[in-house]
Design a protein around this motif. Structure first.
Motif, PDB file in Angstrom:
ATOM      1  N   PHE A 263      79.922 -26.538  -4.064  1.00  0.00           N
ATOM      2  CA  PHE A 263      81.011 -27.511  -4.075  1.00  0.00           C
ATOM      3  C   PHE A 263      80.511 -28.805  -4.701  1.00  0.00           C
ATOM      4  O   PHE A 263      79.347 -29.169  -4.554  1.00  0.00           O
ATOM      5  CB  PHE A 263      81.479 -27.769  -2.637  1.00  0.00           C
ATOM      6  N   ASP A 264      81.383 -29.463  -5.424  1.00  0.00           N
ATOM      7  CA  ASP A 264      81.089 -30.779  -5.974  1.00  0.00           C
ATOM      8  C   ASP A 264      81.936 -31.784  -5.212  1.00  0.00           C
ATOM      9  O   ASP A 264      83.161 -31.742  -5.272  1.00  0.00           O
ATOM     10  CB  ASP A 264      81.429 -30.808  -7.471  1.00  0.00           C
ATOM     11  N   ASN A 265      81.297 -32.646  -4.448  1.00  0.00           N
ATOM     12  CA  ASN A 265      82.059 -33.558  -3.583  1.00  0.00           C
ATOM     13  C   ASN A 265      82.339 -34.902  -4.238  1.00  0.00           C
ATOM     14  O   ASN A 265      82.686 -35.873  -3.563  1.00  0.00           O
ATOM     15  CB  ASN A 265      81.349 -33.761  -2.240  1.00  0.00           C
ATOM     16  N   SER A 266      82.233 -34.977  -5.571  1.00  0.00           N
ATOM     17  CA  SER A 266      82.431 -36.255  -6.254  1.00  0.00           C
ATOM     18  C   SER A 266      83.863 -36.769  -6.130  1.00  0.00           C
ATOM     19  O   SER A 266      84.109 -37.964  -6.261  1.00  0.00           O
ATOM     20  CB  SER A 266      82.051 -36.147  -7.735  1.00  0.00           C
ATOM     21  N   PHE A 267      84.832 -35.848  -5.881  1.00  0.00           N
ATOM     22  CA  PHE A 267      86.220 -36.315  -5.773  1.00  0.00           C
ATOM     23  C   PHE A 267      86.662 -36.490  -4.317  1.00  0.00           C
ATOM     24  O   PHE A 267      87.818 -36.762  -4.048  1.00  0.00           O
ATOM     25  CB  PHE A 267      87.189 -35.380  -6.515  1.00  0.00           C
ATOM     26  N   VAL A 268      85.710 -36.345  -3.368  1.00  0.00           N
ATOM     27  CA  VAL A 268      86.022 -36.701  -1.983  1.00  0.00           C
ATOM     28  C   VAL A 268      86.025 -38.226  -1.899  1.00  0.00           C
ATOM     29  O   VAL A 268      85.081 -38.873  -2.362  1.00  0.00           O
ATOM     30  CB  VAL A 268      84.977 -36.112  -1.011  1.00  0.00           C
ATOM     31  N   PRO A 269      87.088 -38.828  -1.375  1.00  0.00           N
ATOM     32  CA  PRO A 269      87.165 -40.296  -1.364  1.00  0.00           C
ATOM     33  C   PRO A 269      85.967 -40.944  -0.674  1.00  0.00           C
ATOM     34  O   PRO A 269      85.444 -40.427   0.324  1.00  0.00           O
ATOM     35  CB  PRO A 269      88.451 -40.579  -0.581  1.00  0.00           C
ATOM     36  N   GLN A 270      85.533 -42.060  -1.220  1.00  0.00           N
ATOM     37  CA  GLN A 270      84.440 -42.825  -0.623  1.00  0.00           C
ATOM     38  C   GLN A 270      84.892 -43.423   0.707  1.00  0.00           C
ATOM     39  O   GLN A 270      86.086 -43.628   0.936  1.00  0.00           O
ATOM     40  CB  GLN A 270      84.004 -43.929  -1.580  1.00  0.00           C
ATOM     41  N   PRO A 271      83.921 -43.723   1.611  1.00  0.00           N
ATOM     42  CA  PRO A 271      84.285 -44.239   2.944  1.00  0.00           C
ATOM     43  C   PRO A 271      85.205 -45.456   2.900  1.00  0.00           C
ATOM     44  O   PRO A 271      86.042 -45.632   3.785  1.00  0.00           O
ATOM     45  CB  PRO A 271      82.923 -44.601   3.552  1.00  0.00           C
ATOM     46  N   THR A 272      85.071 -46.279   1.860  1.00  0.00           N
ATOM     47  CA  THR A 272      85.890 -47.505   1.779  1.00  0.00           C
ATOM     48  C   THR A 272      87.381 -47.212   1.665  1.00  0.00           C
ATOM     49  O   THR A 272      88.210 -48.029   2.080  1.00  0.00           O
ATOM     50  CB  THR A 272      85.449 -48.355   0.574  1.00  0.00           C
ATOM     51  N   VAL A 273      87.738 -46.072   1.080  1.00  0.00           N
ATOM     52  CA  VAL A 273      89.174 -45.755   0.907  1.00  0.00           C
ATOM     53  C   VAL A 273      89.600 -44.513   1.698  1.00  0.00           C
ATOM     54  O   VAL A 273      90.788 -44.206   1.761  1.00  0.00           O
ATOM     55  CB  VAL A 273      89.523 -45.539  -0.586  1.00  0.00           C
ATOM     56  N   PHE A 274      88.629 -43.821   2.307  1.00  0.00           N
ATOM     57  CA  PHE A 274      88.947 -42.554   2.977  1.00  0.00           C
ATOM     58  C   PHE A 274      89.985 -42.749   4.081  1.00  0.00           C
ATOM     59  O   PHE A 274      90.983 -42.016   4.154  1.00  0.00           O
ATOM     60  CB  PHE A 274      87.677 -41.915   3.557  1.00  0.00           C
ATOM     61  N   ALA A 275      89.755 -43.733   4.946  1.00  0.00           N
ATOM     62  CA  ALA A 275      90.664 -43.945   6.085  1.00  0.00           C
ATOM     63  C   ALA A 275      92.080 -44.270   5.608  1.00  0.00           C
ATOM     64  O   ALA A 275      93.070 -43.795   6.182  1.00  0.00           O
ATOM     65  CB  ALA A 275      90.129 -45.067   6.975  1.00  0.00           C
ATOM     66  N   LYS A 276      92.173 -45.063   4.548  1.00  0.00           N
ATOM     67  CA  LYS A 276      93.483 -45.427   4.004  1.00  0.00           C
ATOM     68  C   LYS A 276      94.209 -44.196   3.464  1.00  0.00           C
ATOM     69  O   LYS A 276      95.415 -44.011   3.699  1.00  0.00           O
ATOM     70  CB  LYS A 276      93.290 -46.469   2.896  1.00  0.00           C
ATOM     71  N   LYS A 277      93.475 -43.338   2.739  1.00  0.00           N
ATOM     72  CA  LYS A 277      94.087 -42.120   2.165  1.00  0.00           C
ATOM     73  C   LYS A 277      94.475 -41.136   3.276  1.00  0.00           C
ATOM     74  O   LYS A 277      95.496 -40.472   3.193  1.00  0.00           O
ATOM     75  CB  LYS A 277      93.126 -41.468   1.160  1.00  0.00           C
ATOM     76  N   ARG A 278      93.639 -41.052   4.306  1.00  0.00           N
ATOM     77  CA  ARG A 278      93.962 -40.159   5.430  1.00  0.00           C
ATOM     78  C   ARG A 278      95.234 -40.630   6.138  1.00  0.00           C
ATOM     79  O   ARG A 278      96.115 -39.831   6.461  1.00  0.00           O
ATOM     80  CB  ARG A 278      92.779 -40.105   6.413  1.00  0.00           C
ATOM     81  N   LYS A 279      95.336 -41.927   6.329  1.00  0.00           N
ATOM     82  CA  LYS A 279      96.524 -42.488   6.987  1.00  0.00           C
ATOM     83  C   LYS A 279      97.783 -42.215   6.161  1.00  0.00           C
ATOM     84  O   LYS A 279      98.837 -41.836   6.696  1.00  0.00           O
ATOM     85  CB  LYS A 279      96.327 -43.993   7.185  1.00  0.00           C
ATOM     86  N   ALA A 280      97.655 -42.371   4.828  1.00  0.00           N
ATOM     87  CA  ALA A 280      98.796 -42.127   3.939  1.00  0.00           C
ATOM     88  C   ALA A 280      99.222 -40.660   3.970  1.00  0.00           C
ATOM     89  O   ALA A 280     100.422 -40.349   3.963  1.00  0.00           O
ATOM     90  CB  ALA A 280      98.437 -42.538   2.513  1.00  0.00           C
ATOM     91  N   ALA A 281      98.237 -39.747   4.008  1.00  0.00           N
ATOM     92  CA  ALA A 281      98.544 -38.310   4.049  1.00  0.00           C
ATOM     93  C   ALA A 281      99.263 -37.945   5.345  1.00  0.00           C
ATOM     94  O   ALA A 281     100.252 -37.209   5.341  1.00  0.00           O
ATOM     95  CB  ALA A 281      97.258 -37.499   3.899  1.00  0.00           C
ATOM     96  N   ARG A 282      98.776 -38.487   6.451  1.00  0.00           N
ATOM     97  CA  ARG A 282      99.403 -38.182   7.743  1.00  0.00           C
ATOM     98  C   ARG A 282     100.834 -38.712   7.798  1.00  0.00           C
ATOM     99  O   ARG A 282     101.737 -38.030   8.286  1.00  0.00           O
ATOM    100  CB  ARG A 282      98.566 -38.775   8.885  1.00  0.00           C
ATOM    101  N   LYS A 283     101.021 -39.904   7.297  1.00  0.00           N
ATOM    102  CA  LYS A 283     102.383 -40.471   7.289  1.00  0.00           C
ATOM    103  C   LYS A 283     103.323 -39.598   6.463  1.00  0.00           C
ATOM    104  O   LYS A 283     104.463 -39.318   6.873  1.00  0.00           O
ATOM    105  CB  LYS A 283     102.361 -41.896   6.749  1.00  0.00           C
ATOM    106  N   LYS A 284     102.843 -39.141   5.308  1.00  0.00           N
ATOM    107  CA  LYS A 284     103.668 -38.317   4.422  1.00  0.00           C
ATOM    108  C   LYS A 284     104.062 -37.016   5.116  1.00  0.00           C
ATOM    109  O   LYS A 284     105.226 -36.585   5.067  1.00  0.00           O
ATOM    110  CB  LYS A 284     102.888 -38.017   3.142  1.00  0.00           C
ATOM    111  N   LEU A 285     103.094 -36.375   5.769  1.00  0.00           N
ATOM    112  CA  LEU A 285     103.357 -35.098   6.451  1.00  0.00           C
ATOM    113  C   LEU A 285     104.291 -35.290   7.642  1.00  0.00           C
ATOM    114  O   LEU A 285     105.194 -34.481   7.886  1.00  0.00           O
ATOM    115  CB  LEU A 285     102.036 -34.460   6.895  1.00  0.00           C
TER     116      LEU A 285
END
Length: 555
Positions: A263-285
């Motif tokens: 696996f290449d994890n280069s497109f896994v969001p960095q910690p600085t934006v991970f929480a924000k993206k996770r929150k956005a995904a949960r809201k969308k779902l």
């Protein structure tokens, strides 16, 4: 004894899924590409089918300056190619070839294939001809490029993936014996067919005769090209020990090397934006679910999913639904559960009534009609997922603690409802579940843990076996991955194990969950390509050795 030849100077790699996003092999190649590109610097060249012609492909960017003199020669030889970059990390060179002109020669090509390698193409049907003509065209590309651009003293590998590249591998083996050939079967065609036809694969694997089963299941041509390719290439490989057993029993051929999928994890969001993206995904779902169900599920809801190709039994979609049905009746469940099934079905169009509700931003207290699905299907009454949910009376009633929603499309960011890519959505989950019956490797659980989402899989998946080997025993949910023991006959026990694991996870404190998520991420880092590429180097070395021996024998 295999001597250690240094790394190849050039690698050509072909697959039906080069610049063509169909399934797991796309992920294998596209995530591995950067590692090889870093090593070979534009001397790794991928070859795929040109479906787009003059249209713009989202996965390919043409470069008309690249190898332009060779392209003219190739065109003079009857090869219509486009040369450019695969738009993935590393941006390796990709050559897309138009294979359709070779259909008029297919009988001549198949006759040559029979005369040289006894491959039975008489029983071909469906995608066999299309794949074979692509494979032949890809081999002609390699032959033409090699003769025009590569010095005879260079060490060259031709690597083909799946039976669809077999004809080309045999052509290179015959016409350019100085090139080392590597063949990877990601799943044997006959093994997948046995499993897909509801026959017990594992308990009887030792007793199955691959040739006989190919006749019984009308798979003679695919099985024949796969078997003859396995026997005639320089290095035969597969992706896991479980599929290596399949090859031994069904193709009568031991693999030379097992190539686990990294696996290449280069497109896994960095910690600085991970929480924000996770929150956005949960809201969308949650917004989607509440609009569809007429509910008010909040962020305390436990979001889970399964995803992958729509192989109802092989991918364990049936046992996933079964486990959710049992979870519905579980009194120990501490949280509401929102369970998604994200597999592409025969999708018609996105639901306009759902889109309008989501856009309105309002709350609703009544569900939409058929509150189990986000897009209309062409044949709603013949769909396995909807049929099983109907059988269990899983209609997402208001008071149900478990709600199941079918998202029957590719999550490419353009589905019309979610409009987010799979990788932007998966990190919103609390848990992912992949209870596979037939899974040579299993990219979805590896992707899941790379995004810090713990998961459940089985020991009939190559990935599940690898996880157990890392732990030195059966991995549990506290380790980041729960590996459930699965056999031909313990469907009910698997469903119970999933139900129990989800229930257990629902009781974890925030601190417990944080620990599990961290362990999941740490485990994923042990499967990076930087660690797994050594197995490919071993395969290339074997192939180059055998090619070298052929050279010496000819002198």
């Amino acid at each position: 004894m295999v001597k250690n030849i240094s790394n190849p100077d050039y690698i050509f790699e072909s697959s039906w899924e080069v610049c063509n996003k169909v399934g797991g092999i796309y992920t294998v190649l596209s995530t591995r590409a950067k590692t090889l590109q870093d090593m070979l610097h534009d001397r790794i060249i991928f070859i795929g089918p040109d479906f787009w012609q003059e249209n713009e492909s989202p996965y390919f960017k043409e470069d008309k300056e690249l190898f332009c003199s060779w392209k003219k020669k190739a065109e003079a030889e009857g090869l219509n190619v486009r040369i450019g970059r695969w738009t993935i990390p590393g941006e390796p060179i990709a050559i897309l070839v138009d294979f359709k002109p070779f259909f008029e020669k297919k009988n001549t090509i198949y006759t040559w294939l029979w005369d040289k390698y006894q491959v039975d193409s008489l029983h071909s049907y469906g995608d066999y001809d299309e794949a074979s003509m692509f494979s032949y065209a890809a081999a002609l590309v390699v032959e033409s490029f090699y003769n025009d651009n590569i010095a005879p003293d260079k060490r060259v590998i031709y690597h083909g993936n799946e039976w669809m590249t077999g004809l080309g591998l045999l052509y290179i083996n015959n016409k350019l014996p100085q090139i080392g050939t590597v063949f990877t079967t990601h799943a044997t065609s006959i093994g997948r067919s046995i499993a897909g036809n509801m026959k017990p694969l594992y308990d009887y694997l030792f007793a199955y005769n691959g040739d006989q089963m190919a006749g019984e299941l009308n798979m003679q041509s695919k099985h024949s090209i796969e078997k003859q390719t396995a026997f005639n290439v320089d290095c035969f490989t597969t992706v896991s020990e479980i599929t290596a057993n399949e090859c031994r029993e069904l193709l009568d051929k031991e693999v030379d090397v097992v190539l686990p999928n990294g696996f290449d994890n280069s497109f896994v969001p960095q910690p600085t934006v991970f929480a924000k993206k996770r929150k956005a995904a949960r809201k969308k779902l949650l917004d989607l679910a509440n609009a569809l169900l007429g509910d008010n599920l909040d962020d305390e809801t436990m979001i889970i999913s399964t995803s992958g190709r729509y192989e109802f039994r092989n991918k364990g979609i049936d046992v996933y639904i079964e486990s959710m049905n049992r979870l519905l009746r579980c009194k120990d469940l501490n949280r509401n559960v929102l369970a998604f099934i994200e597999v592409p079905g025969w999708v018609g169009e996105p639901r306009q009534d759902l889109i309008e509700r989501i856009k309105s931003g309002k709350s609703f207290d009544t569900p939409l009609e058929v509150p189990q699905i986000t897009h209309w299907l062409h044949e709603m009454s013949h769909d396995n997922t909807l049929g099983m949910m109907k059988y269990f009376d899983m209609h997402n009633h208001k008071n149900d603690k478990v709600k199941v929603i079918f998202l029957p499309c590719y999550l490419d960011g353009n589905d019309g409802v979610l409009n987010m890519s799979y990788y932007d959505i998966v990190l919103g989950n609390d848990l992912c579940i992949y209870p596979s019956y037939y899974e040579p490797w299993g990219y979805t659980p590896l992707e899941s843990i790379a995004f810090k989402v713990p998961c459940i899989t089985t020991d009939l998946a190559g990935f599940g076996l690898w996880v157990n080997s890392v732990k030195g025993g059966y991995s549990d949910i506290e380790d980041g991955v729960k590996v459930v023991h699965r056999t031909d006959y313990n469907y009910s026990e698997v469903a119970d194990a999933i139900k129990d694991t989800v229930t257990e996870f629902s009781k974890f404190t925030k601190q417990d969950v944080d620990k599990v998520r961290k362990r999941a991420e740490e485990l994923s880092k042990k499967a990076l390509w930087s660690g797994f590429i050594k197995y490919y180097m071993e395969a290339y070395n074997i192939a180059l050795n055998r090619a070298e021996q052929r050279k010496e024998n000819r002198i």
